[in-house]
Design an enzyme around this catalytic site. Structure first.
Site, PDB file in Angstrom:
ATOM      1  N   SER A 171     -50.767   9.838  26.932  1.00  0.00           N
ATOM      2  CA  SER A 171     -51.685   8.699  26.878  1.00  0.00           C
ATOM      3  C   SER A 171     -51.335   7.614  27.882  1.00  0.00           C
ATOM      4  CB  SER A 171     -51.718   8.110  25.466  1.00  0.00           C
ATOM      5  OG  SER A 171     -50.424   7.684  25.070  1.00  0.00           O
TER       6      SER A 171
ATOM      7  N   HIS B  76     -39.477  13.844  20.380  1.00  0.00           N
ATOM      8  CA  HIS B  76     -39.993  12.698  21.135  1.00  0.00           C
ATOM      9  C   HIS B  76     -38.960  11.579  21.135  1.00  0.00           C
ATOM     10  CE1 HIS B  76     -41.157  12.235  16.899  1.00  0.00           C
ATOM     11  NE2 HIS B  76     -41.246  10.925  17.091  1.00  0.00           N
TER      12      HIS B  76
ATOM     13  N   HIS C   1     -36.152  20.257  20.407  1.00  0.00           N
ATOM     14  CA  HIS C   1     -36.039  19.026  19.629  1.00  0.00           C
ATOM     15  C   HIS C   1     -34.602  18.672  19.267  1.00  0.00           C
ATOM     16  CE1 HIS C   1     -40.109  20.727  18.923  1.00  0.00           C
ATOM     17  NE2 HIS C   1     -40.461  19.474  19.120  1.00  0.00           N
TER      18      HIS C   1
ATOM     19  N   GLY D  34     -43.603   8.456  24.031  1.00  0.00           N
ATOM     20  CA  GLY D  34     -43.618   7.003  24.095  1.00  0.00           C
ATOM     21  C   GLY D  34     -43.035   6.414  25.364  1.00  0.00           C
TER      22      GLY D  34
END
Length: 225
Positions: free
Chosen positions: A198, A143, A123, A177
């Site tokens: 997703s 992210h 991270h 994202g």
């Protein structure tokens, strides 16, 4: 079988994955049931480079059986990455293991898995550099953008991703994202690839979504020339 997930007659039109293409990692555990994810993996594996089993609630035996089911459905073992569980990755003959912060460190895993591709989730630039020093083959950084899998948390952004790439001597795969429309911006930082949950698993047509991601990374590769 649902038409949108029908793997038949779709693989013959799959864009060829070139060695120079940025990598695409498909990751489970984003709210998609495992049985559905296995079907999606069967459908889209021609357009992605690696498929991660990130199923925190599964037992070792359940993960092992999931790997075996994926191979039965035609997914190459070399593309399968087991998250956290080095023992399962080795027992099943998977191509890689993805280690989180709570997992074994790469330096501890490497002597037991000399032929396994070892990834480490990081991270920050410092974590990425340290993980590379411990023997990780690549780092999964995120992210990048706001993501449904990290509700309420702002993305770390492209500048921080670029810093991580500069600090890390092994490839950095970006996650969070990422869509076909912004994949080029992500890869322009020097990231070696993208990871998706997703964007493929939540799509009405996962095969079409996977093809869109493949087209996006191929376009980014051409822009790098």
């Amino acid at each position: 079988m649902h038409a949108a997930l029908d793997p038949l007659n779709r693989r013959s039109t799959a864009a060829g994955i070139k060695d120079s293409d940025p990598e695409i990692h498909l990751i489970s555990g984003g709210g998609t049931r495992l049985d559905k994810f296995l079907l999606i993996a069967e459908t889209v594996h021609s357009w992605v480079d690696y498929i991660h089993l990130r199923e925190k609630a599964c037992t070792a035996n359940e993960l092992y059986q999931a790997v075996k089911e994926m191979t039965r459905r035609g997914v190459p073992l070399a593309k399968i990455v087991v998250n956290d569980r080095l023992d399962v990755a080795l027992a099943a003959g998977a191509g890689g293991v993805q280690l989180a912060g709570h997992s074994l460190p790469p330096a501890a895993a490497r002597p037991h898995a000399p032929g396994l591709r070892i990834g480490r989730s990081v991270h920050s630039p410092a974590e990425a550099a340290a993980s590379a020093g411990e023997g990780a083959d690549y780092c999964l950084y995120g992210h990048v953008y706001a993501s449904a899998s990290k509700p309420g948390l702002p993305g770390r952004g492209l500048d921080r991703l670029a810093e991580t790439v500069r600090a890390c001597p092994v490839p950095v795969i970006a996650i969070g994202g990422i869509e076909p429309g912004n994949a080029g911006q992500v890869l322009s930082t020097g990231a070696a690839g993208i990871a998706v949950l997703s964007g493929i698993c939540g799509a009405a047509d996962p095969a079409a979504a996977a093809m869109a991601y493949r087209a996006a990374v191929q376009a980014a590769r051409l822009e790098r020339r």
